[in-house]
Enzyme design. Structure first.
Site, short mmCIF file in Angstrom:
data_model
loop_
_atom_site.label_atom_id
_atom_site.label_comp_id
_atom_site.label_asym_id
_atom_site.label_seq_id
_atom_site.Cartn_x
_atom_site.Cartn_y
_atom_site.Cartn_z
N LYS A 1 0.84 -1.20 0.00
CA LYS A 1 0.00 0.00 0.00
C LYS A 1 0.87 1.25 0.00
O LYS A 1 1.79 1.38 0.80
CB LYS A 1 -0.90 0.03 1.25
N TYR B 1 -5.22 5.37 -0.54
CA TYR B 1 -4.16 4.39 -0.69
C TYR B 1 -4.31 3.58 -1.96
O TYR B 1 -5.40 3.23 -2.38
CB TYR B 1 -4.00 3.49 0.53
#
Length: 180
Positions: free
Chosen positions: A70, A130
């Site tokens: 991420k 993200y």
């Protein structure tokens, strides 16, 4: 961009180049070539966006079968973002690191696969974005207990946090399923 290594190998703080004047600012939040030139050859398949009130704690999440890397950032407000190394073969297994991300500091945080990830919102109206390297699979969702004393994340809040039902019953590190 400026890349800052953390105490956990592979977990990085990324400071983008920000071009600002009296009209506002411009920055590149993702550029495949620039990241590859910095040693981060990544392919993203999903973008997520959440909004949280002050004190909302989301985490510590991870997937085992399809672990996600991420690249996270904040576009409004601020968070304290934390990760825990869940790779049993790692010399830093069970260790954590964290960083404050905010709309003001414009920092990003790279969380590689193999880590539990979470954040607490430090301001009302915080927006968290993200990019993920794999798709979210609800059947593979796991949660590490956000306040497991064996891990000892030092969350910088002096007020009660708000948790989802699943995050409130996350597993302690000694009980959690982890990576090899």
């Amino acid at each position: 961009m400026n890349i800052i290594e953390t105490a956990l190998p592979g977990v990085l703080i990324i400071e983008p180049k920000v071009f600002g004047d009296d009209r506002g600012f411009f920055l590149e939040s993702w550029n495949a070539k620039a990241f590859a030139d910095a040693g981060l050859e990544l392919t993203f398949v999903q973008d997520n966006h959440s909004k949280s009130a002050k004190g909302v704690l989301r985490g510590m999440h991870y997937q085992l079968s399809r672990p996600q890397g991420k690249l996270v950032r904040v576009t409004a407000g601020g968070v304290y973002d934390a990760v825990v190394d869940l790779r049993r073969s790692s010399p830093t297994f069970g260790k954590w690191t964290g960083v404050e991300l905010s709309a003001a500091n414009k920092r990003m945080f790279w969380v590689p696969p193999g880590f539990a990830h979470g954040f607490v919102s430090l301001q009302d109206g915080t927006e968290f974005l993200y990019k993920c390297t794999d798709f979210y699979d609800p059947s593979d969702e796991h949660s590490l207990l956000w306040n497991d004393p064996a891990v000892g994340i030092d969350w910088p809040v002096d007020y009660p946090v708000q948790l989802s039902a699943k995050d409130a019953v996350g597993k302690r590190l000694t009980e959690a399923e982890t990576f090899a």
